[in-house]
Design a protein around this motif. Structure first.
Motif, PDB file in Angstrom:
ATOM      1  N   CYS A 101       0.818  -1.214   0.000  1.00 44.15           N
ATOM      2  CA  CYS A 101       0.000   0.000   0.000  1.00 44.15           C
ATOM      3  C   CYS A 101       0.851   1.263   0.000  1.00 44.15           C
ATOM      4  CB  CYS A 101      -0.920   0.006   1.216  1.00 44.15           C
ATOM      5  SG  CYS A 101      -2.240  -1.215   1.102  1.00 44.15           S
ATOM      6  N   ASP A 102       0.307   2.321  -0.603  1.00 45.60           N
ATOM      7  CA  ASP A 102       0.982   3.625  -0.694  1.00 45.60           C
ATOM      8  C   ASP A 102       2.347   3.478  -1.346  1.00 45.60           C
ATOM      9  OD1 ASP A 102      -1.196   4.821   0.536  1.00 45.60           O
ATOM     10  OD2 ASP A 102      -0.375   4.515   2.538  1.00 45.60           O
ATOM     11  N   THR A 103       2.349   2.837  -2.511  1.00 41.97           N
ATOM     12  CA  THR A 103       3.579   2.565  -3.261  1.00 41.97           C
ATOM     13  C   THR A 103       3.605   3.457  -4.492  1.00 41.97           C
ATOM     14  OG1 THR A 103       3.317   0.283  -2.539  1.00 41.97           O
ATOM     15  CG2 THR A 103       5.008   0.715  -4.177  1.00 41.97           C
ATOM     16  N   TRP A 104       4.628   4.279  -4.606  1.00 44.06           N
ATOM     17  CA  TRP A 104       4.676   5.279  -5.667  1.00 44.06           C
ATOM     18  C   TRP A 104       5.672   4.890  -6.750  1.00 44.06           C
ATOM     19  CZ3 TRP A 104       0.902   8.955  -5.142  1.00 44.06           C
ATOM     20  CH2 TRP A 104       0.270   8.986  -3.898  1.00 44.06           C
ATOM     21  N   GLY A 105       6.604   5.758  -7.096  1.00 43.31           N
ATOM     22  CA  GLY A 105       7.432   5.477  -8.264  1.00 43.31           C
ATOM     23  C   GLY A 105       8.913   5.318  -8.017  1.00 43.31           C
ATOM     24  N   LYS A 106       9.383   5.597  -6.808  1.00 48.92           N
ATOM     25  CA  LYS A 106      10.814   5.493  -6.532  1.00 48.92           C
ATOM     26  C   LYS A 106      11.248   4.021  -6.490  1.00 48.92           C
ATOM     27  CE  LYS A 106      11.933   9.918  -5.840  1.00 48.92           C
ATOM     28  NZ  LYS A 106      10.683  10.602  -6.182  1.00 48.92           N
ATOM     29  N   ILE A 107      12.517   3.770  -6.750  1.00 52.87           N
ATOM     30  CA  ILE A 107      13.010   2.402  -6.844  1.00 52.87           C
ATOM     31  C   ILE A 107      12.829   1.658  -5.525  1.00 52.87           C
ATOM     32  CG2 ILE A 107      15.401   2.947  -6.239  1.00 52.87           C
ATOM     33  CD1 ILE A 107      14.162   0.420  -8.917  1.00 52.87           C
ATOM     34  N   GLY A 108      12.980   2.348  -4.403  1.00 55.42           N
ATOM     35  CA  GLY A 108      12.792   1.691  -3.119  1.00 55.42           C
ATOM     36  C   GLY A 108      11.373   1.223  -2.907  1.00 55.42           C
ATOM     37  N   GLN A 109      10.408   1.935  -3.514  1.00 50.01           N
ATOM     38  CA  GLN A 109       9.011   1.537  -3.399  1.00 50.01           C
ATOM     39  C   GLN A 109       8.701   0.358  -4.313  1.00 50.01           C
ATOM     40  OE1 GLN A 109       7.853   5.525  -4.207  1.00 50.01           O
ATOM     41  NE2 GLN A 109       7.260   5.948  -2.100  1.00 50.01           N
ATOM     42  N   SER A 110       9.415   0.281  -5.441  1.00 52.09           N
ATOM     43  CA  SER A 110       9.282  -0.905  -6.286  1.00 52.09           C
ATOM     44  C   SER A 110       9.822  -2.130  -5.554  1.00 52.09           C
ATOM     45  CB  SER A 110      10.039  -0.711  -7.614  1.00 52.09           C
ATOM     46  OG  SER A 110       9.418   0.270  -8.411  1.00 52.09           O
ATOM     47  N   GLU A 111      10.926  -1.944  -4.836  1.00 50.46           N
ATOM     48  CA  GLU A 111      11.467  -3.069  -4.063  1.00 50.46           C
ATOM     49  C   GLU A 111      10.494  -3.493  -2.965  1.00 50.46           C
ATOM     50  OE1 GLU A 111      15.396  -4.515  -1.574  1.00 50.46           O
ATOM     51  OE2 GLU A 111      15.086  -2.377  -1.913  1.00 50.46           O
ATOM     52  N   TYR A 112       9.894  -2.514  -2.312  1.00 48.72           N
ATOM     53  CA  TYR A 112       8.905  -2.802  -1.269  1.00 48.72           C
ATOM     54  C   TYR A 112       7.764  -3.646  -1.831  1.00 48.72           C
ATOM     55  CZ  TYR A 112       4.566  -1.490   1.241  1.00 48.72           C
ATOM     56  OH  TYR A 112       3.343  -1.486   1.848  1.00 48.72           O
ATOM     57  N   SER A 113       7.270  -3.277  -3.012  1.00 51.68           N
ATOM     58  CA  SER A 113       6.183  -4.018  -3.628  1.00 51.68           C
ATOM     59  C   SER A 113       6.649  -5.402  -4.073  1.00 51.68           C
ATOM     60  CB  SER A 113       5.633  -3.237  -4.825  1.00 51.68           C
ATOM     61  OG  SER A 113       4.625  -3.960  -5.487  1.00 51.68           O
ATOM     62  N   LEU A 114       7.844  -5.481  -4.648  1.00 46.70           N
ATOM     63  CA  LEU A 114       8.333  -6.769  -5.133  1.00 46.70           C
ATOM     64  C   LEU A 114       8.757  -7.687  -3.994  1.00 46.70           C
ATOM     65  CD1 LEU A 114      10.161  -5.575  -8.344  1.00 46.70           C
ATOM     66  CD2 LEU A 114       8.210  -7.134  -8.215  1.00 46.70           C
ATOM     67  N   ASN A 115       8.983  -7.117  -2.824  1.00 49.52           N
ATOM     68  CA  ASN A 115       9.193  -7.958  -1.650  1.00 49.52           C
ATOM     69  C   ASN A 115       7.941  -8.791  -1.379  1.00 49.52           C
ATOM     70  OD1 ASN A 115      10.340  -8.918   0.853  1.00 49.52           O
ATOM     71  ND2 ASN A 115       9.065  -7.436   1.902  1.00 49.52           N
ATOM     72  N   ALA A 116       6.772  -8.182  -1.605  1.00 54.22           N
ATOM     73  CA  ALA A 116       5.517  -8.899  -1.402  1.00 54.22           C
ATOM     74  C   ALA A 116       5.340 -10.008  -2.433  1.00 54.22           C
ATOM     75  CB  ALA A 116       4.336  -7.924  -1.465  1.00 54.22           C
ATOM     76  N   VAL A 117       5.880  -9.813  -3.642  1.00 51.88           N
ATOM     77  CA  VAL A 117       5.847 -10.874  -4.645  1.00 51.88           C
ATOM     78  C   VAL A 117       6.863 -11.954  -4.296  1.00 51.88           C
ATOM     79  CG1 VAL A 117       6.140 -11.431  -7.095  1.00 51.88           C
ATOM     80  CG2 VAL A 117       5.095  -9.258  -6.432  1.00 51.88           C
ATOM     81  N   SER A 118       8.028 -11.533  -3.812  1.00 51.85           N
ATOM     82  CA  SER A 118       9.078 -12.495  -3.465  1.00 51.85           C
ATOM     83  C   SER A 118       8.586 -13.513  -2.450  1.00 51.85           C
ATOM     84  CB  SER A 118      10.302 -11.761  -2.886  1.00 51.85           C
ATOM     85  OG  SER A 118      10.825 -10.832  -3.804  1.00 51.85           O
ATOM     86  N   GLY A 119       7.897 -13.034  -1.427  1.00 49.16           N
ATOM     87  CA  GLY A 119       7.437 -13.930  -0.376  1.00 49.16           C
ATOM     88  C   GLY A 119       5.987 -14.339  -0.487  1.00 49.16           C
TER      89      GLY A 119
END
Length: 298
Positions: A101-119
């Motif tokens: 949630c509250d994921t925008w466009g910076k690379i760190g936010q992409s990592e945050y979102s892809l962490n949810a895909v990773s696990g």
């Protein structure tokens, strides 16, 4: 009682149900086809008693109220229900679940979102879509996202299996939010890639290639290699969360491939053909960027 500033209502009470019915039907009359249902965990608050005397637990009350909501949603033209800040358990009530949630466009936010895909890629087995949140190209910060960060974020959407674009493209908008001119320019470069869009159209979550690696030396880090296997193609997406270029190699056997099982490989963001040897897929990705390698299966 209040929770997060809102009054708690008894989900089993006729008044609550009438309120739900009215709100849903009003949105249908207004022509809405997509509803984001937020803070869905907040609907479960234990009470001393409920209007329905057969209900004694918050879970029972939650399910009665949510079932009524869905019965209203399903009347007439159905609506797409996106659950946000949602635990996994109410999967029968939504088409998608927001995984970050509250994921925008910076690379760190992409990592945050892809962490949810990773696990949590496997939650796609419960929900129709894993929702990586709205895909922002240009935010409000003075430090604007790079085109590489844009590619990484859209790759994030294709990897998750859902794309919801949310930039402000209106040059007439007076809100002062975003940068419509720059958003349009970026959209024409980034969002019009037919090959990447075709990958996203599968609507399925990719899996982490390894399932145990983190790439930023933190325990909550995301993987950076993801694989999506379809009837015709196998996609390998590599996202670089770091400022500097990264390089690596993925063995073909790790992808379930052999040298004779595919005829060609294309990197989708550049459109370049890629030679892949028997020892695997070699990749280099610039800082804060992404690449998608598409294997054409025989």
């Amino acid at each position: 009682a209040k929770l997060d500033g809102a009054y708690c209502l008894d989900p089993t009470h006729p008044g609550t149900k009438e309120f739900i019915s009215r709100e849903v039907q009003n949105k249908k009359k207004e022509g809405f086809e997509y509803l984001k249902v937020d803070f869905t965990s907040n609907g479960m608050v234990q009470a001393d008693s409920y209007y329905n005397k057969d209900v004694t637990t918050a879970v029972e009350a939650y399910n009665e109220g949510f079932s009524h909501f869905i019965s209203e949603v399903d009347k007439g033209e159905p609506m797409f229900i996106a659950l946000s800040i949602a635990p996994i358990f109410p999967y029968q009530y939504g088409n998608s679940r927001r995984i970050a949630c509250d994921t925008w466009g910076k690379i760190g936010q992409s990592e945050y979102s892809l962490n949810a895909v990773s696990g949590g890629w496997w939650t796609n087995e419960f929900y129709q879509y894993n929702d990586p949140d709205h895909l922002v190209l240009v935010g409000n910060d003075a430090d604007k996202e790079t085109e590489g960060e844009n590619r990484a974020r859209i790759t994030n959407g294709a990897v998750s299996g859902m794309v919801l674009v949310s930039d402000n493209y209106s040059l007439e908008d007076k809100s002062g939010r975003g940068d419509a001119k720059l958003s349009r320019e970026r959209a024409q470069k980034i969002l019009m890639n037919k090959d990447v869009n075709e990958m996203a159209d599968f609507g399925r979550s990719a899996r982490p290639v390894y399932g145990y690696r983190e790439y930023n030396d933190k325990g909550d880090g995301a993987e950076n290699c993801f694989v999506l296997d379809t009837e015709k193609y196998l996609y390998v997406s590599v996202v670089n969360y770091k400022d500097n270029q990264i390089a690596g190699k993925v063995a073909l056997e790790r992808l379930g491939l052999s040298p004779s099982s595919f005829s060609s490989v294309k990197e989708l963001w550049s459109g370049d053909d890629v030679k892949v040897g028997k020892d695997g897929l070699s990749y280099t990705v610039p800082g804060k960027d992404a690449k998608i390698y598409r294997f054409l299966k025989k």
